[in-house]
Enzyme design. Sequence first.
Site, PDB file in Angstrom:
ATOM      1  N   SER A  47      47.203  47.973  37.225  1.00  0.00           N
ATOM      2  CA  SER A  47      46.851  47.942  35.938  1.00  0.00           C
ATOM      3  C   SER A  47      45.859  48.249  35.189  1.00  0.00           C
ATOM      4  CB  SER A  47      46.932  46.282  35.538  1.00  0.00           C
ATOM      5  OG  SER A  47      46.075  45.188  36.391  1.00  0.00           O
ATOM      6  N   LYS A  60      40.870  42.657  35.262  1.00  0.00           N
ATOM      7  CA  LYS A  60      41.001  43.296  33.616  1.00  0.00           C
ATOM      8  C   LYS A  60      39.461  43.429  32.781  1.00  0.00           C
ATOM      9  CE  LYS A  60      45.238  42.776  33.679  1.00  0.00           C
ATOM     10  NZ  LYS A  60      46.268  43.477  34.024  1.00  0.00           N
TER      11      LYS A  60
END
EC number: 3.4.21.89
Length: 189
Positions: free
Chosen positions: A35, A74
């Site tokens: 990701s 993230k």
Amino acid sequence: MKSFVKNWGLFLLVLATFIILRVYFLTPVSVKGHSMDPTLNDGQKLLTLKTDDADRFDIITLKEPDDLSKLAVKRVIALPGETVEMKDDQLTINGEVVSEPYLEEYLTLFKAGDLAETYAYNPDFQSIASNASNFTDDFVFTVPEDEYFVLGDNRLVSKDSRYFGFVKDSYIQGKVIWRYWPLNEMEVF
């Protein structure tokens, strides 16, 4: 006693310093998944500074809001109280256009129709890249107070705030400060 301090003193001081840093300030983590590609890759090792707040574009580790047993890496996009919007791959925050230079490599590949080749390791990712009309789907969110909006840099395949919701202060585990493995990709953030 002097002999003990002379022989073991430095070692014990270094050991105590390491333990204090590890327990109260620093946490090593491993990247799992894709990701954050290409900024961070699967299997890389990171060092994070323990904190419960973050600034825009910091890369953080956090407990996933929909499964607190999972730790994710993230990028902070929007801060508490802000309105964040994505339209046609252009990010705006509170109506101001915001540049995302860390997306340039994959966004360029996507626009050229070449990102599916980069995803050769995963047929599902290839299919997503081949069928997507935007690198980042359009959205609009207003971030509640004491929460953050986070995204992965590999927007097509990232599970992030678009899916698991906003991230509370208390879910933030640390700010990534150093990639130490692999050695040839060592970097301070």
